[in-house]
Scaffold this active site. Structure first.
Site, PDB file in Angstrom:
ATOM      1  N   GLU A  90      55.630  48.460  53.677  1.00 29.38           N
ATOM      2  CA  GLU A  90      56.443  47.668  54.360  1.00 29.38           C
ATOM      3  C   GLU A  90      57.931  47.782  54.263  1.00 29.38           C
ATOM      4  O   GLU A  90      58.538  48.268  53.439  1.00 29.38           O
ATOM      5  CB  GLU A  90      55.856  46.035  54.233  1.00 29.38           C
ATOM      6  CG  GLU A  90      55.016  45.854  54.810  1.00 29.38           C
ATOM      7  CD  GLU A  90      54.525  44.006  54.238  1.00 29.38           C
ATOM      8  OE1 GLU A  90      55.488  43.277  54.893  1.00 29.38           O
ATOM      9  OE2 GLU A  90      53.346  44.185  54.189  1.00 29.38           O
ATOM     10  N   CYS A 103      65.375  45.765  53.575  1.00 30.51           N
ATOM     11  CA  CYS A 103      64.282  45.852  52.606  1.00 30.51           C
ATOM     12  C   CYS A 103      63.965  46.274  52.444  1.00 30.51           C
ATOM     13  O   CYS A 103      62.566  47.177  52.927  1.00 30.51           O
ATOM     14  CB  CYS A 103      63.697  44.412  52.655  1.00 30.51           C
ATOM     15  SG  CYS A 103      62.809  43.590  50.755  1.00 30.51           S
ATOM     16  N   CYS A 110      51.348  46.208  43.827  1.00 29.64           N
ATOM     17  CA  CYS A 110      51.581  45.720  42.696  1.00 29.64           C
ATOM     18  C   CYS A 110      51.022  45.148  41.649  1.00 29.64           C
ATOM     19  O   CYS A 110      49.371  44.500  42.280  1.00 29.64           O
ATOM     20  CB  CYS A 110      53.037  44.963  43.339  1.00 29.64           C
ATOM     21  SG  CYS A 110      54.284  43.702  41.662  1.00 29.64           S
ATOM     22  N   CYS A 114      52.646  37.930  40.013  1.00 31.58           N
ATOM     23  CA  CYS A 114      52.584  36.618  40.840  1.00 31.58           C
ATOM     24  C   CYS A 114      51.776  36.081  41.393  1.00 31.58           C
ATOM     25  O   CYS A 114      50.952  36.118  42.880  1.00 31.58           O
ATOM     26  CB  CYS A 114      54.257  37.081  41.338  1.00 31.58           C
ATOM     27  SG  CYS A 114      55.882  37.736  39.968  1.00 31.58           S
ATOM     28  N   CYS A 117      52.619  35.627  45.081  1.00 31.29           N
ATOM     29  CA  CYS A 117      53.361  36.942  46.268  1.00 31.29           C
ATOM     30  C   CYS A 117      52.167  37.322  46.834  1.00 31.29           C
ATOM     31  O   CYS A 117      50.891  37.160  46.751  1.00 31.29           O
ATOM     32  CB  CYS A 117      53.904  37.761  45.359  1.00 31.29           C
ATOM     33  SG  CYS A 117      54.306  38.926  45.724  1.00 31.29           S
ATOM     34  N   CYS A 334      57.180  40.105  52.568  1.00 35.55           N
ATOM     35  CA  CYS A 334      57.000  41.488  51.773  1.00 35.55           C
ATOM     36  C   CYS A 334      55.765  40.893  51.951  1.00 35.55           C
ATOM     37  O   CYS A 334      55.336  39.880  51.487  1.00 35.55           O
ATOM     38  CB  CYS A 334      57.647  41.758  50.739  1.00 35.55           C
ATOM     39  SG  CYS A 334      57.606  40.609  48.891  1.00 35.55           S
TER      40      CYS A 334
HETATM   41  N1  SAH Z   1      59.097  42.546  42.363  1.00 33.11           N
HETATM   42  C1  SAH Z   1      60.520  42.216  42.610  1.00 33.11           C
HETATM   43  C2  SAH Z   1      60.537  42.334  44.098  1.00 33.11           C
HETATM   44  C3  SAH Z   1      59.631  41.319  44.837  1.00 33.11           C
HETATM   45  S1  SAH Z   1      60.242  40.636  46.323  1.00 33.11           S
HETATM   46  C4  SAH Z   1      60.331  40.975  42.029  1.00 33.11           C
HETATM   47  O1  SAH Z   1      59.322  40.353  41.835  1.00 33.11           O
HETATM   48  O2  SAH Z   1      61.970  40.206  41.781  1.00 33.11           O
HETATM   49  C5  SAH Z   1      61.494  39.649  46.012  1.00 33.11           C
HETATM   50  C6  SAH Z   1      61.209  38.431  46.308  1.00 33.11           C
HETATM   51  O3  SAH Z   1      60.989  37.892  46.684  1.00 33.11           O
HETATM   52  C7  SAH Z   1      60.843  37.729  44.349  1.00 33.11           C
HETATM   53  O4  SAH Z   1      62.349  37.020  44.265  1.00 33.11           O
HETATM   54  C8  SAH Z   1      59.478  37.151  44.738  1.00 33.11           C
HETATM   55  O5  SAH Z   1      59.068  36.474  43.804  1.00 33.11           O
HETATM   56  C9  SAH Z   1      60.095  36.343  46.122  1.00 33.11           C
HETATM   57  N2  SAH Z   1      58.880  35.934  47.134  1.00 33.11           N
HETATM   58  C10 SAH Z   1      57.698  37.031  47.522  1.00 33.11           C
HETATM   59  N3  SAH Z   1      56.897  35.997  47.303  1.00 33.11           N
HETATM   60  C11 SAH Z   1      57.018  35.049  48.400  1.00 33.11           C
HETATM   61  C12 SAH Z   1      56.526  34.009  48.972  1.00 33.11           C
HETATM   62  N4  SAH Z   1      55.646  34.210  49.902  1.00 33.11           N
HETATM   63  N5  SAH Z   1      57.963  33.306  49.191  1.00 33.11           N
HETATM   64  C13 SAH Z   1      59.051  33.150  48.412  1.00 33.11           C
HETATM   65  N6  SAH Z   1      59.369  34.147  47.859  1.00 33.11           N
HETATM   66  C14 SAH Z   1      58.517  35.649  47.038  1.00 33.11           C
END
Ligand code: SAH
Length: 347
Positions: A90, A103, A110, A114, A117, A334
């Site tokens: 995406e 973005c 991944c 987390c 996510c 994302c």
């Molecule tokens: N792998 C990288 C980029 C990930 S996405 C990282 O971890 O930073 C970018 C941001 O969105 C990260 O801070 C991630 O923790 C956050 N994120 C992911 N899923 C989310 C969600 N459902 N709601 C809010 N933030 C989210």
């Protein structure tokens, strides 16, 4: 042997054209055209035999728009791109006053795990090549007909888990002969792979580093971000301080607020304290209200707790903003579109 032309640096492309018995200056012509999205077959400044020779030993595969969702609220465009092997990623195109921002994704899936996510639910399938990261920018520019001036690496994947390709992409996308997007206009977000942060500090790339912190103590952070078991909060913040000392670039922290997990005032107090202790005030906190992903069972914070959290940080001299939600009507955060596509394929 098939060469991935769009992943090649200019010097690599020079060696390549020299190996074909061509003049070195051809490389620059090809590089510039490729980065504008022109396939070799259409490069009219090259002779037909040369185009055919190059075409026979190289591959050209821009991501293909599989789904395009346009927000009726703010014009944000969300792309589901299909890659050459059928995998999907995406990208999100956003219009800001300071310019258009894309973005982008860095991996298919991944493996960081987390808990909140959507991108990590089914693990990592593979890394993206530099050309596939660049391809998202080229394809989005050609689809919208608008120039992209800013990039955030905050899509699917952990960019520092695909370190070499990410660094190569950063050099390619900022090359003056190509898209020429200034490194200062690029943000890279990481969950905190400390050795890679140390390595990045040595690369001389003046990007903005964003750290996904999301908690102020190790117990909470390890519960929502498994990476914290390898690189706990103090280790991570110490690396951030060294990164700042080496690069002079202010670090930005992302903090996803999750109801009842990390959104109370005591946590905000503790966050302010650890940031001041470990990195000083040379930072900025980006508060992201959780985008709910049904599989995770986690909830978004209330408006009131978001406000209180931000005010508490600011009361302690920590600069904090709440991320505006662009594209809220198209599920623009994302991982959710790819996830939807995967569910469609399974059911
Ligand atoms: N792998 C990288 C980029 C990930 S996405 C990282 O971890 O930073 C970018 C941001 O969105 C990260 O801070 C991630 O923790 C956050 N994120 C992911 N899923 C989310 C969600 N459902 N709601 C809010 N933030 C989210």
């Amino acid at each position: 042997m098939s060469y991935d032309l769009l992943s090649m640096s200019l010097p690599e492309l020079e060696d390549f054209v020299l190996s074909l018995g061509e003049a070195k200056y051809r490389a620059k012509q090809i590089f510039t055209a490729l980065h504008r999205g022109v396939p070799v077959a259409d490069m009219s400044n090259l002779s037909r035999p040369l185009r055919e020779t190059i075409g026979a030993v190289t591959e050209w595969r821009l991501p293909r728009v599989k789904t395009r969702l346009v927000s009726e609220i703010d014009g944000t465009v969300k792309y589901l791109f299909e890659l050459f092997d059928g995998e999907c990623i995406e990208s999100v195109f956003m219009r800001y006053e300071h310019g258009n921002t894309l973005c982008i994704s860095s991996q298919v899936g991944c493996r960081m795990g987390c808990k909140f996510c959507a991108s990590t639910l089914a693990g990592r399938v593979r890394d993206l090549a530099p050309s596939e990261m660049l391809g998202q920018v080229i394809a989005a520019q050609s689809d919208t007909g608008e120039r992209i001036s800013n990039i955030v690496m905050m899509g699917i994947g952990e960019p520092l888990d695909n370190y070499d390709n990410t660094v190569k992409f950063l050099r390619l996308v900022s090359a003056p002969e190509g898209l020429n997007i200034g490194l200062r206009h690029i943000s890279l977000s990481t969950c905190g792979l400390v050795p890679k942060i140390e390595a990045l500090a040595q690369e001389d790339l003046p990007i903005t580093l964003s750290i996904s912190l999301h908690a102020s103590d190790n117990e909470t952070r390890s519960a929502i971000m498994p990476v914290n078991r390898s690189y706990p909060v103090e280790t991570l913040l110490a690396a951030c301080k060294r990164y700042f000392d080496k690069t002079g670039r202010r670090i930005s922290f992302e903090y996803t607020l999750i109801r009842g997990k990390n959104d109370d005032t005591a946590t905000a107090e503790r966050l302010a304290a650890i940031l001041k202790r470990h990195v000083g005030r040379i930072c900025h906190v980006n508060l992201i209200p959780l985008n709910e992903v049904s599989e995770t069972g986690l909830s978004a914070p209330t408006r009131e707790s978001i406000r209180r959290f931000r005010e508490t940080l600011e009361g302690h001299g920590i600069n904090a903003t709440v991320r505006r939600r662009l594209g809220s009507d198209i599920n623009a955060s994302c991982g959710q579109l790819r996830r939807g596509q995967m569910n469609k394929e399974i059911h």
